[in-house]
Design a protein around this motif. Structure first.
Motif, PDB file in Angstrom:
ATOM      1  N   ARG A 156       0.824  -1.212   0.000  1.00  0.00           N
ATOM      2  CA  ARG A 156       0.000   0.000   0.000  1.00  0.00           C
ATOM      3  C   ARG A 156       0.855   1.257   0.000  1.00  0.00           C
ATOM      4  NH1 ARG A 156      -3.234  -2.471   4.548  1.00  0.00           N
ATOM      5  NH2 ARG A 156      -4.572  -3.926   3.460  1.00  0.00           N
ATOM      6  N   GLN A 157       2.105   1.143   0.443  1.00  0.00           N
ATOM      7  CA  GLN A 157       3.004   2.292   0.516  1.00  0.00           C
ATOM      8  C   GLN A 157       3.664   2.603  -0.821  1.00  0.00           C
ATOM      9  OE1 GLN A 157       3.320   4.168   3.215  1.00  0.00           O
ATOM     10  NE2 GLN A 157       1.905   2.878   4.359  1.00  0.00           N
ATOM     11  N   THR A 176       1.806   4.500  -7.200  1.00  0.00           N
ATOM     12  CA  THR A 176       0.962   3.995  -8.273  1.00  0.00           C
ATOM     13  C   THR A 176       1.548   4.435  -9.611  1.00  0.00           C
ATOM     14  OG1 THR A 176      -0.429   5.956  -8.237  1.00  0.00           O
ATOM     15  CG2 THR A 176      -1.095   4.106  -6.817  1.00  0.00           C
ATOM     16  N   ALA A 184      -3.623   6.328   3.191  1.00  0.00           N
ATOM     17  CA  ALA A 184      -3.770   4.884   3.099  1.00  0.00           C
ATOM     18  C   ALA A 184      -4.948   4.442   3.945  1.00  0.00           C
ATOM     19  CB  ALA A 184      -2.498   4.197   3.586  1.00  0.00           C
TER      20      ALA A 184
END
Length: 67
Positions: A39-40, A43, A58
């Motif tokens: 998640r860190q 993108t 997040a």
């Protein structure tokens, strides 16, 4: 009927396409990583234009917040 040059070009194109499709990707099933480390990560839009880096917060799950 096809000429010899057309057959040769089509055969080479077919072989190149097959090799490209065979060599790309990863082995095994596709999945979406759900670990906190994943998640860190940035993108794709964040990597293409880092100057417009506006990270979204997040999402936190209740299970990880209570630990």
């Amino acid at each position: 009927m096809l000429r010899a040059s057309q057959i040769l070009v089509r055969t080479i194109a077919l072989a190149a396409s097959t090799a490209a499709l065979w060599g790309c990707g990863q082995r095994g099933p596709l999945y979406l990583p759900g670990t906190p480390e994943a998640r860190q990560r940035a993108t794709l839009p964040e990597t293409l234009s880092p100057s417009q880096n506006n990270p979204a917060p997040a999402p936190t799950s209740s299970a990880s917040a209570t630990r």
